[in-house]
Design a protein around this motif. Sequence first.
Motif, PDB file in Angstrom:
ATOM      1  N   ALA A   1       0.961  -1.254   0.057  1.00 28.48           N
ATOM      2  CA  ALA A   1      -0.086  -0.012  -0.025  1.00 28.48           C
ATOM      3  C   ALA A   1       0.798   1.213   0.218  1.00 28.48           C
ATOM      4  O   ALA A   1       0.451   2.569  -0.421  1.00 28.48           O
ATOM      5  CB  ALA A   1      -0.980   0.197   1.237  1.00 28.48           C
TER       6      ALA A   1
ATOM      7  N   ALA B   1      -6.190  -2.531  -0.694  1.00 30.87           N
ATOM      8  CA  ALA B   1      -5.330  -1.742   0.255  1.00 30.87           C
ATOM      9  C   ALA B   1      -4.856  -0.367  -0.522  1.00 30.87           C
ATOM     10  O   ALA B   1      -4.684   0.548  -0.037  1.00 30.87           O
ATOM     11  CB  ALA B   1      -4.177  -2.593   0.574  1.00 30.87           C
ATOM     12  N   GLN B   2      -5.057  -0.538  -1.828  1.00 36.07           N
ATOM     13  CA  GLN B   2      -4.654   0.584  -2.857  1.00 36.07           C
ATOM     14  C   GLN B   2      -5.775   1.602  -2.670  1.00 36.07           C
ATOM     15  O   GLN B   2      -5.506   2.788  -2.667  1.00 36.07           O
ATOM     16  CB  GLN B   2      -4.451   0.486  -4.085  1.00 36.07           C
ATOM     17  CG  GLN B   2      -3.146  -0.464  -4.320  1.00 36.07           C
ATOM     18  CD  GLN B   2      -1.825   0.266  -4.278  1.00 36.07           C
ATOM     19  OE1 GLN B   2      -1.663   1.352  -5.073  1.00 36.07           O
ATOM     20  NE2 GLN B   2      -0.763   0.033  -3.417  1.00 36.07           N
TER      21      GLN B   2
END
Length: 241
Positions: free
Chosen positions: A44, A69-70
Amino acid sequence: MPTVLLLRHGLTAMTGPVLAGRTPGVHLDERGTAQAAAVAQRLAVLPLAAVRTSPLERCAETARAVVRAQQAAGRTVPQRTERRLVECDYGDWTGRTIASLAKDPLWPVVQAHPSGVTFPGGESMAAMAERAVRAVRATDAELAAATGPDALWVACSHGDVIKAVLADALGLHLDLFQRLVVDPCSVSAVRYTAGRPFVLSLNDTTGDLSRFLPPPPKRGGRRRQPSSDATVGGGAGAGAV
């Protein structure tokens, strides 16, 4: 040129004792789900340009954790299936235990001469390696043209597939790829240039991945020009070669 982060999928109930191959419906188990979440958090810190994944469930689920997560970090990253990253077709070996396969006459050939192996009813390891390398190199070139030389992207695939891509990047004959180890949810990094690939990381399961962040632009907003030269005596770290 861009840097590809080769990500192996997380653990499943079959990983280790059984050769899952292309068996459908093999999902991450609790361990694999936790591994995927952990590696997604490690990734991330990086502004990924793309996520490409094998179509098999265990890879798609691992890749999905990376994309989530991005998104939590405020980025929208496309996830696309790349069929050439699929597991080797082990044919009649699929679904058998590793203990039983170790007694098969083909087993020592797989260990010592994988470039000559075609699995009964399945694919040759040479064909698997060729399609995987073509997929990674083609996607890398595509992203270089679309987003520039500093792009970072993830290719989520399988152990033997990733080992084959790494062997190619290292200039190793496929018969030597069994010397490489690629653990579940490990990250291996390769940067392709016009002259040669650089292997920046191998089988990283715990390290800080921020070292792969692209360098800041030079004065005037100019980006560094990618080079195929290796620094004599060794680079200064942080991915410098």
